[in-house]
Design an enzyme around this catalytic site. Structure first.
Site, PDB file in Angstrom:
ATOM      1  CD  GLU A  13      -1.586  -2.139   2.143  1.00  0.00           C
ATOM      2  OE1 GLU A  13      -0.614  -2.818   1.747  1.00  0.00           O
ATOM      3  OE2 GLU A  13      -2.224  -2.412   3.161  1.00  0.00           O
ATOM      4  CG  ASN A  14       4.605   1.115   1.990  1.00  0.00           C
ATOM      5  OD1 ASN A  14       4.181   0.046   1.583  1.00  0.00           O
ATOM      6  ND2 ASN A  14       5.842   1.267   2.414  1.00  0.00           N
TER       7      ASN A  14
END
Lengths: 226, 213
Positions: free
Chosen positions: B48-49
């Site tokens: 996600e990052n």
């Protein structure tokens, strides 16, 4: 000549008002603008609304700002993590307002703000308690909920390289929220590990063009020799 | 009673991931799945990052503090990988570009509802992270979890009692006892772990089960 670089942290923080909505880049400790957060602590603005993925750890940085009673409200996706002790204390004592937003909705609300989009519909969180009170509309047969753009008065971001026009690059997963937050605030302040001469950044590799950036302050990384 | 270990569960999930899929593995047990996909099978892991093409943990001495995954562990980037910012990372998730997300969960209902972020209605500050975006956005959502809680309560249920992450999203569940497909009204048993009987599975499940004929 345009020169967005500032020499001192006081110049970088000049004019931040009480009650500001402050967007803080970073995911965990990576890409977090630590020096600018310390600058904000020093600068003194209070009654702040902080937008960040996490709610601070330990008693430094964002946690320190909260512990000093300077934060009224925090908008984040992941308030609890290892070491979020100050958040826990303040939240339990009723001294901090909390708005939990799904991480992608948080990013998209700021992208919308940066792009002049007032609100959007998304299926994320439909049917959950984070959708309570929100308008629901069926689009292409699927229920979506209405989410509004999230504007910042100030964005504090951490970049890797910057030039005097405010063009920014990032380092690996340090890009995270920084690039989208830079677009979403009236005043975007970047701390950069390296300030390079104009023309040195490859135009194809600039991630945040200077139009989104107002001030740049050089903050060499601790113990970094690159 | 025999059943799959966590490593065996991870290997079982990995067996079902074909070459070419873009996959997000949730924090915790699902992260183990990556270790069981052979390097020769090109599966692209997303974090996600802003990491697409995430590789395994770095070798000693090769750690880079700028390269972490969503669980904030140090990782590497595979050749061909790319970095993106958060809004683009979640465009990959929310725009239906991921072939698969594997999440852990507290409960899954036969309707495909999933609860994985808050353990009680009274918990006013739970951490949702990207779970709701992943559950709503990926093309397929699989859940990997123990079949029951530590004190033996079923986690496959008729109706979730914990706050929901998404409704009607889960397609398949991998537990230590079985692999089960969500039918909409219950679960269809795809495979039982060695030594797990039909009766044992029924006793550990609070939802309608359909066994292969």
């Amino acid at each position: 000549m345009i020169d967005k670089t500032v020499r001192t942290m006081a110049e970088a923080m000049d004019g931040i008002q009480d009650g500001s909505v402050v967007l803080l880049g970073g995911f965990g400790s990576v890409g977090q603008p630590d020096a600018l957060i310390d600058g904000l602590i020093e600068q003194g603005a209070k009654d702040l609304v902080i937008v960040a993925n996490n709610a601070g750890t330990g008693r430094i940085g964002l946690a320190r700002l909260m512990e000093l009673g300077r934060v009224r409200r925090i908008i984040c996706s992941y308030p609890r993590s290892a070491g979020s002790v100050v958040f826990e204390e303040l939240y339990r004592a009723g001294k901090l307002e909390l708005e939990i937003v799904p991480q992608g909705t948080l990013a998209e609300r700021m992208r919308a703000a940066g792009a002049g989009v007032g609100a959007f519909f998304t299926p994320t969180a439909h049917g959950t308690r984070l959708a309570e009170g929100k308008e629901v509309r069926e689009i292409n047969g699927r229920p979506h909920i209405l989410e509004y753009a999230l504007h910042g008065d100030v964005a504090l971001v951490e970049a890797w390289c910057a030039d005097r026009w405010g063009n920014l690059t990032y380092n690996k997963s340090g890009r995270n929220f920084n690039a989208v937050m830079a677009t979403a605030a009236r005043l975007t302040i970047a701390q950069a590990h390296h300030i390079v001469p104009l023309g040195e950044l490859d135009p194809e590799a600039v991630v945040t063009p200077g139009i989104f950036v107002n001030r740049v302050v050089a903050v060499p990384p601790k113990g970094d020799n690159t | 009673m025999s059943s799959w270990t966590r490593a065996q569960m991870a290997a079982r999930v990995a067996d079902d991931i074909p070459e070419g899929w873009y996959v997000n593995l949730g924090i915790g047990m699902p992260t183990m799945v990556a270790d069981h996909v052979p390097e020769t099978r090109e599966v692209i892991f997303h974090s996600e990052n802003g990491v697409l093409g995430m590789g395994p943990a770095p070798e000693a001495g090769q750690e880079d503090p700028w390269l972490i995954n969503a669980g904030k562990q140090l990782v590497t980037l595979r050749t061909g990988g790319a970095y993106v910012h958060h809004a683009d990372s979640f465009a990959m998730i929310r725009g239906g570009h991921l072939d698969l997300c594997v999440l852990g969960a507290f409960e899954v209902a036969g309707s495909g509802d999933v609860a994985n972020w808050a353990t009680s209605e009274n918990d006013t500050a739970p951490a949702v992270g990207g779970a709701m975006d992943l559950a709503a956005g990926a093309k397929r959502l699989w859940v990997m979890m123990e079949h029951t809680t530590k004190d033996g309560r079923p986690k496959l249920v008729r109706r979730c009692s914990y706050p929901l992450t998404a409704i009607g999203s889960v397609r398949r569940v991998y537990t230590n006892m079985a692999v089960l497909d969500v039918t909409g009204t219950g679960f269809a048993v795809v495979e039982l772990a060695p030594g797990v009987t039909r009766e044992a599975l029924e006793a550990a499940t609070d939802a309608e089960l359909v066994f292969p004929a």
